[in-house]
Design a protein around this motif. Structure first.
Motif, PDB file in Angstrom:
ATOM      1  N   UNK A  39       0.812  -1.220   0.000  1.00 39.74           N
ATOM      2  CA  UNK A  39       0.000   0.000   0.000  1.00 39.74           C
ATOM      3  C   UNK A  39       0.846   1.271   0.000  1.00 39.74           C
ATOM      4  N   UNK A  40       1.724   1.424   1.007  1.00 36.71           N
ATOM      5  CA  UNK A  40       2.490   2.670   1.142  1.00 36.71           C
ATOM      6  C   UNK A  40       3.917   2.544   0.601  1.00 36.71           C
ATOM      7  N   UNK A  41       4.325   1.348   0.197  1.00 35.36           N
ATOM      8  CA  UNK A  41       5.625   1.066  -0.432  1.00 35.36           C
ATOM      9  C   UNK A  41       6.828   1.374   0.456  1.00 35.36           C
ATOM     10  N   UNK A  42       6.627   1.328   1.749  1.00 33.32           N
ATOM     11  CA  UNK A  42       7.753   1.491   2.657  1.00 33.32           C
ATOM     12  C   UNK A  42       8.504   0.160   2.703  1.00 33.32           C
ATOM     13  N   UNK A  43       9.829   0.223   2.710  1.00 37.51           N
ATOM     14  CA  UNK A  43      10.646  -0.992   2.742  1.00 37.51           C
ATOM     15  C   UNK A  43      10.729  -1.461   4.190  1.00 37.51           C
ATOM     16  N   UNK A  44      10.384  -2.749   4.423  1.00 38.19           N
ATOM     17  CA  UNK A  44      10.353  -3.264   5.784  1.00 38.19           C
ATOM     18  C   UNK A  44      11.753  -3.482   6.341  1.00 38.19           C
ATOM     19  N   UNK A  45      12.549  -4.301   5.676  1.00 33.06           N
ATOM     20  CA  UNK A  45      13.895  -4.600   6.172  1.00 33.06           C
ATOM     21  C   UNK A  45      14.898  -4.265   5.091  1.00 33.06           C
ATOM     22  N   UNK A  46      15.721  -3.272   5.357  1.00 36.20           N
ATOM     23  CA  UNK A  46      16.710  -2.844   4.365  1.00 36.20           C
ATOM     24  C   UNK A  46      17.985  -3.663   4.456  1.00 36.20           C
ATOM     25  N   UNK A  47      18.404  -3.980   5.671  1.00 36.50           N
ATOM     26  CA  UNK A  47      19.673  -4.665   5.883  1.00 36.50           C
ATOM     27  C   UNK A  47      19.445  -6.147   6.137  1.00 36.50           C
ATOM     28  N   UNK A  48      20.337  -7.008   5.638  1.00 39.00           N
ATOM     29  CA  UNK A  48      20.176  -8.448   5.853  1.00 39.00           C
ATOM     30  C   UNK A  48      20.230  -8.840   7.332  1.00 39.00           C
ATOM     31  N   UNK A  49      20.949  -8.114   8.155  1.00 41.62           N
ATOM     32  CA  UNK A  49      21.102  -8.469   9.563  1.00 41.62           C
ATOM     33  C   UNK A  49      19.916  -8.132  10.432  1.00 41.62           C
ATOM     34  N   UNK A  50      18.912  -7.443   9.879  1.00 43.18           N
ATOM     35  CA  UNK A  50      17.764  -7.058  10.692  1.00 43.18           C
ATOM     36  C   UNK A  50      16.900  -8.251  11.092  1.00 43.18           C
ATOM     37  N   UNK A  51      17.057  -9.371  10.411  1.00 34.86           N
ATOM     38  CA  UNK A  51      16.307 -10.570  10.758  1.00 34.86           C
ATOM     39  C   UNK A  51      16.811 -11.238  12.029  1.00 34.86           C
ATOM     40  N   UNK A  52      18.006 -10.867  12.453  1.00 36.34           N
ATOM     41  CA  UNK A  52      18.585 -11.474  13.650  1.00 36.34           C
ATOM     42  C   UNK A  52      17.752 -11.169  14.891  1.00 36.34           C
ATOM     43  N   UNK A  53      17.244  -9.961  14.977  1.00 33.25           N
ATOM     44  CA  UNK A  53      16.419  -9.595  16.132  1.00 33.25           C
ATOM     45  C   UNK A  53      15.150 -10.421  16.209  1.00 33.25           C
ATOM     46  N   UNK A  54      14.570 -10.720  15.056  1.00 34.53           N
ATOM     47  CA  UNK A  54      13.357 -11.552  15.040  1.00 34.53           C
ATOM     48  C   UNK A  54      13.662 -12.961  15.521  1.00 34.53           C
TER      49      UNK A  54
END
Length: 131
Positions: A39-54
């Motif tokens: 809808x708003x085209x905002x990028x959720x995760x830009x960096x590959x390492x951001x999945x580590x927190x999840x």
């Protein structure tokens, strides 16, 4: 970051909706996350390492499921081997079932920390988006 209340952001995380607009879906399917909000085209995760927190949230879910199941199994007469098998299965299944929720919750936390920003608005020329 806009001034949404905590209850609104929690509701968006539980519904797997975009933390910015609240209308777009974070996931295409159970295991496939959208790169950006439809809808708003905002990028959720830009960096590959951001999945580590999840993954930390996944660990918390697995640990909670393990401990609850362990507390229940403590009052049974099932063999230790079977108990370990049941505990491992419950922990793994809880992570698989809660995968969209933990990723969505982490996306909201990234948004709260300022890691998700609105894309710049493009000027309209003759009813079409400018390149």
């Amino acid at each position: 970051m806009a001034g949404e209340s905590a209850s609104v952001l929690i509701k968006r995380a539980l519904n797997c909706q975009c933390p910015v607009c609240g209308r777009g879906a974070v996931f295409r399917s159970h295991f496939k996350m959208n790169r950006e909000c439809p809808r708003c085209h905002v990028v959720f995760w830009k960096d590959p390492g951001e999945g580590l927190g999840a993954m930390y949230l996944d660990y918390a879910v697995a640990a909670a499921a393990f401990l609850v199941c362990w507390g229940v199994l403590a009052f049974t007469r099932i063999s230790d081997t079977l108990q370990i098998l049941i505990l491992c299965t419950v922990a793994a299944a809880s992570v698989l079932l809660c995968y969209p929720l933990t990723r969505s919750a982490w996306t909201v936390l990234v948004y709260l920390s300022g890691g998700i920003e609105l894309p710049p608005l493009r000027a309209l020329r003759g009813g079409k988006k400018a390149p």
